[in-house]
Design a protein around this motif. Structure first.
Motif, PDB file in Angstrom:
ATOM      1  N   SER A  72       5.096 -14.601  -7.291  1.00  0.00           N
ATOM      2  CA  SER A  72       3.796 -13.560  -7.740  1.00  0.00           C
ATOM      3  C   SER A  72       4.100 -12.456  -6.612  1.00  0.00           C
ATOM      4  N   ARG A  73       4.392 -12.348  -5.336  1.00  0.00           N
ATOM      5  CA  ARG A  73       4.597 -11.280  -4.626  1.00  0.00           C
ATOM      6  C   ARG A  73       5.557 -10.221  -5.203  1.00  0.00           C
ATOM      7  N   ILE A  74       6.578 -10.800  -5.507  1.00  0.00           N
ATOM      8  CA  ILE A  74       7.828 -10.064  -6.317  1.00  0.00           C
ATOM      9  C   ILE A  74       7.331  -9.366  -7.493  1.00  0.00           C
ATOM     10  N   VAL A  75       6.414  -9.897  -8.313  1.00  0.00           N
ATOM     11  CA  VAL A  75       5.862  -9.325  -9.531  1.00  0.00           C
ATOM     12  C   VAL A  75       4.847  -8.135  -8.894  1.00  0.00           C
ATOM     13  N   ARG A  76       3.995  -8.516  -8.108  1.00  0.00           N
ATOM     14  CA  ARG A  76       3.136  -7.427  -7.502  1.00  0.00           C
ATOM     15  C   ARG A  76       3.804  -6.259  -7.142  1.00  0.00           C
ATOM     16  N   ALA A  77       4.987  -6.492  -6.510  1.00  0.00           N
ATOM     17  CA  ALA A  77       5.617  -5.120  -5.716  1.00  0.00           C
ATOM     18  C   ALA A  77       6.430  -4.421  -7.010  1.00  0.00           C
ATOM     19  N   LEU A  78       6.800  -4.955  -7.936  1.00  0.00           N
ATOM     20  CA  LEU A  78       7.491  -4.263  -9.149  1.00  0.00           C
ATOM     21  C   LEU A  78       6.522  -3.543  -9.988  1.00  0.00           C
ATOM     22  N   ALA A  79       5.348  -4.334 -10.021  1.00  0.00           N
ATOM     23  CA  ALA A  79       4.196  -3.916 -10.806  1.00  0.00           C
ATOM     24  C   ALA A  79       3.491  -2.591 -10.168  1.00  0.00           C
ATOM     25  N   ALA A  80       3.828  -2.428  -8.964  1.00  0.00           N
ATOM     26  CA  ALA A  80       3.051  -1.564  -8.151  1.00  0.00           C
ATOM     27  C   ALA A  80       4.175  -0.268  -8.156  1.00  0.00           C
ATOM     28  N   GLY A  81       5.292  -0.535  -8.525  1.00  0.00           N
ATOM     29  CA  GLY A  81       6.381   0.710  -8.499  1.00  0.00           C
ATOM     30  C   GLY A  81       7.719   0.352  -7.694  1.00  0.00           C
ATOM     31  N   ALA A  82       7.832  -0.900  -7.146  1.00  0.00           N
ATOM     32  CA  ALA A  82       9.050  -1.114  -6.464  1.00  0.00           C
ATOM     33  C   ALA A  82      10.350  -1.041  -7.447  1.00  0.00           C
ATOM     34  N   MET A 135      12.622   0.116  -2.482  1.00  0.00           N
ATOM     35  CA  MET A 135      13.195  -1.242  -2.333  1.00  0.00           C
ATOM     36  C   MET A 135      12.419  -1.967  -1.311  1.00  0.00           C
ATOM     37  N   MET A 136      11.824  -3.194  -1.782  1.00  0.00           N
ATOM     38  CA  MET A 136      11.106  -3.993  -0.745  1.00  0.00           C
ATOM     39  C   MET A 136      12.226  -4.773  -0.221  1.00  0.00           C
ATOM     40  N   VAL A 137      12.209  -4.716   1.162  1.00  0.00           N
ATOM     41  CA  VAL A 137      13.047  -5.710   2.273  1.00  0.00           C
ATOM     42  C   VAL A 137      12.250  -6.453   2.851  1.00  0.00           C
ATOM     43  N   THR A 138      11.906  -7.657   2.513  1.00  0.00           N
ATOM     44  CA  THR A 138      10.863  -8.448   2.948  1.00  0.00           C
ATOM     45  C   THR A 138      10.928  -9.905   3.241  1.00  0.00           C
ATOM     46  N   THR A 139      10.477 -10.566   4.021  1.00  0.00           N
ATOM     47  CA  THR A 139      10.538 -12.216   4.400  1.00  0.00           C
ATOM     48  C   THR A 139       9.610 -12.918   2.808  1.00  0.00           C
ATOM     49  N   GLU A 140       8.762 -12.030   2.173  1.00  0.00           N
ATOM     50  CA  GLU A 140       7.872 -12.675   1.351  1.00  0.00           C
ATOM     51  C   GLU A 140       8.677 -12.958   0.036  1.00  0.00           C
ATOM     52  N   SER A 141       8.876 -14.160  -0.135  1.00  0.00           N
ATOM     53  CA  SER A 141       9.797 -14.610  -1.481  1.00  0.00           C
ATOM     54  C   SER A 141       9.081 -15.282  -2.656  1.00  0.00           C
ATOM     55  N   GLU A 156       0.715  -1.274  -0.095  1.00  0.00           N
ATOM     56  CA  GLU A 156       0.193  -0.006  -0.058  1.00  0.00           C
ATOM     57  C   GLU A 156       0.708   1.381   0.003  1.00  0.00           C
ATOM     58  N   PHE A 157       1.934   1.415   0.602  1.00  0.00           N
ATOM     59  CA  PHE A 157       2.830   2.387   0.865  1.00  0.00           C
ATOM     60  C   PHE A 157       3.319   2.678  -0.499  1.00  0.00           C
ATOM     61  N   VAL A 158       3.959   1.285  -1.187  1.00  0.00           N
ATOM     62  CA  VAL A 158       4.403   1.868  -2.607  1.00  0.00           C
ATOM     63  C   VAL A 158       3.567   2.403  -3.395  1.00  0.00           C
ATOM     64  N   THR A 159       2.323   1.840  -3.275  1.00  0.00           N
ATOM     65  CA  THR A 159       1.229   2.189  -4.310  1.00  0.00           C
ATOM     66  C   THR A 159       1.110   3.817  -3.912  1.00  0.00           C
ATOM     67  N   GLU A 160       0.936   4.263  -2.800  1.00  0.00           N
ATOM     68  CA  GLU A 160       0.563   5.627  -2.418  1.00  0.00           C
ATOM     69  C   GLU A 160       1.777   6.505  -2.964  1.00  0.00           C
ATOM     70  N   VAL A 161       2.958   6.158  -2.719  1.00  0.00           N
ATOM     71  CA  VAL A 161       4.098   6.990  -2.939  1.00  0.00           C
ATOM     72  C   VAL A 161       4.124   7.223  -4.624  1.00  0.00           C
ATOM     73  N   ARG A 162       3.924   5.934  -5.514  1.00  0.00           N
ATOM     74  CA  ARG A 162       3.877   6.027  -6.739  1.00  0.00           C
ATOM     75  C   ARG A 162       2.690   6.960  -7.343  1.00  0.00           C
ATOM     76  N   SER A 163       1.560   6.934  -6.628  1.00  0.00           N
ATOM     77  CA  SER A 163       0.550   7.865  -7.092  1.00  0.00           C
ATOM     78  C   SER A 163       0.815   9.571  -6.883  1.00  0.00           C
ATOM     79  N   ARG A 164       2.011   9.852  -6.061  1.00  0.00           N
ATOM     80  CA  ARG A 164       2.300  11.295  -5.832  1.00  0.00           C
ATOM     81  C   ARG A 164       3.498  11.776  -6.723  1.00  0.00           C
ATOM     82  N   PRO A 165       3.364  12.588  -7.667  1.00  0.00           N
ATOM     83  CA  PRO A 165       4.255  12.956  -8.635  1.00  0.00           C
ATOM     84  C   PRO A 165       5.601  13.674  -7.799  1.00  0.00           C
ATOM     85  N   GLU A 166       5.228  14.208  -7.035  1.00  0.00           N
ATOM     86  CA  GLU A 166       6.392  14.987  -6.022  1.00  0.00           C
ATOM     87  C   GLU A 166       7.446  13.756  -5.292  1.00  0.00           C
TER      88      GLU A 166
END
Lengths: 130, 147
Positions: free
Chosen positions: A89-99, A80-86, A63-73
């Motif tokens: 499908s999770r990696i693809v979702r995070a990169l698609a959201a803008g990580a 960079m995601m730093v997570t236990t989620e390996s 959600e944070f990544v999505t929010e940040v990517r929605s704000r031009p400033e």
């Protein structure tokens, strides 16, 4: 250069923060996505890098990544995601959201440094300026 | 898809990774000796839900927990850490072990957030992976959901 470490574990924030400080970053910390958004809003200049955990209370990393990517400033922030989620499908979702990058816990200091190098995030040192 | 209960080799491998990358230590197998009574112990739990359901449960002495927290936080040897920091560090150790186990399980499984309490259930030594932290045991047990 400045970095924001977003993780609900203080211990993990300290581990990531220590590596980034050793790499030459000034580091700020937030305990979840909403606290991180509040910090970004308070500052005129966004950080160069945000390292973000996925599973956090209040507001998770995606959600944070999505929010940040929605704000031009805030487009200049490298995320960079730093997570236990390996899972892939999770990696693809995070990169698609803008990580921009994805680092799986547990990780070594060298692994994080390699990601910084890949992203071209190499702070200038006093020696570089001399 | 049927997902098998995580085996001890998987849990041990995850603990070895955590010891190396987060604690800058080698996770030696614990040389069996006197089992702590855990009167001063802490227990962390984290749930795995989905194609496999159950929890991972980490149990250790309170002094060992404080030492591990100190190592993670870069505290001085004689620095007394707040209970909140000790609980946080122990929970994060199990969170990362749980993440590795979940990743190796395959299938659609979700990892919860860790919780840390005083010891409520003494670990069953035979069912645990036990590694040493400075000579003291740290137990991790895989507990399938009842039913």
């Amino acid at each position: 250069m400045r970095a924001l470490v977003v993780d609900d574990s203080r211990a993990m924030r300290r581990i990531v923060g220590r590596i980034l400080t050793d790499a030459g970053f000034e580091v700020q910390e937030a305990g979840h996505g909403q606290e991180a958004l509040d910090l970004l809003t308070e500052h005129d200049t966004p950080p160069d890098l945000a390292c973000i955990d996925w599973n956090m209370p209040v507001m998770d990393g995606l959600e944070f990544v999505t929010e940040v990517r929605s704000r031009p400033e805030w487009r200049s922030i490298t995320l960079m995601m730093v997570t236990t989620e390996s899972e892939q499908s999770r990696i693809v979702r995070a990169l698609a959201a803008g990580a921009h990058e994805y680092l799986i816990k547990p990780f070594t200091a060298d692994a994080l440094q390699e990601k910084l190098d890949l992203l071209g995030l190499v702070p200038l040192t006093a020696g570089d300026l001399a | 898809m049927t997902v098998e209960t995580p085996d001890q080799a998987l849990v041990r491998a995850a603990m070895e990774q955590v010891w190396e990358s987060m604690l800058y230590a080698v996770a030696e197998p614990w040389a069996p000796g006197d089992h702590p009574d855990f009167r001063n112990g802490l227990q962390a739990q984290i749930a795995l839900t989905g194609e496999w359901n159950g929890e991972l449960r980490l149990t250790l002495d309170g002094t060992v927990a404080a030492e591990i927290a100190g190592a993670m936080l870069g505290a001085d040897e004689d620095e007394e850490l707040p209970e909140l920091d000790v609980h946080d560090a122990v929970g994060e150790v199990l969170n990362v072990v749980g993440g590795s186990v979940k990743g190796a399980l395959g299938g659609a499984t979700a990892l919860g957030l860790p919780g840390v309490t005083p010891v409520t259930v003494a670990p069953d030594h035979d069912d645990c992976v036990v590694v040493a932290w400075r000579g003291s045991p740290v137990y991790v047990q895989v507990v399938p959901a009842a039913g």
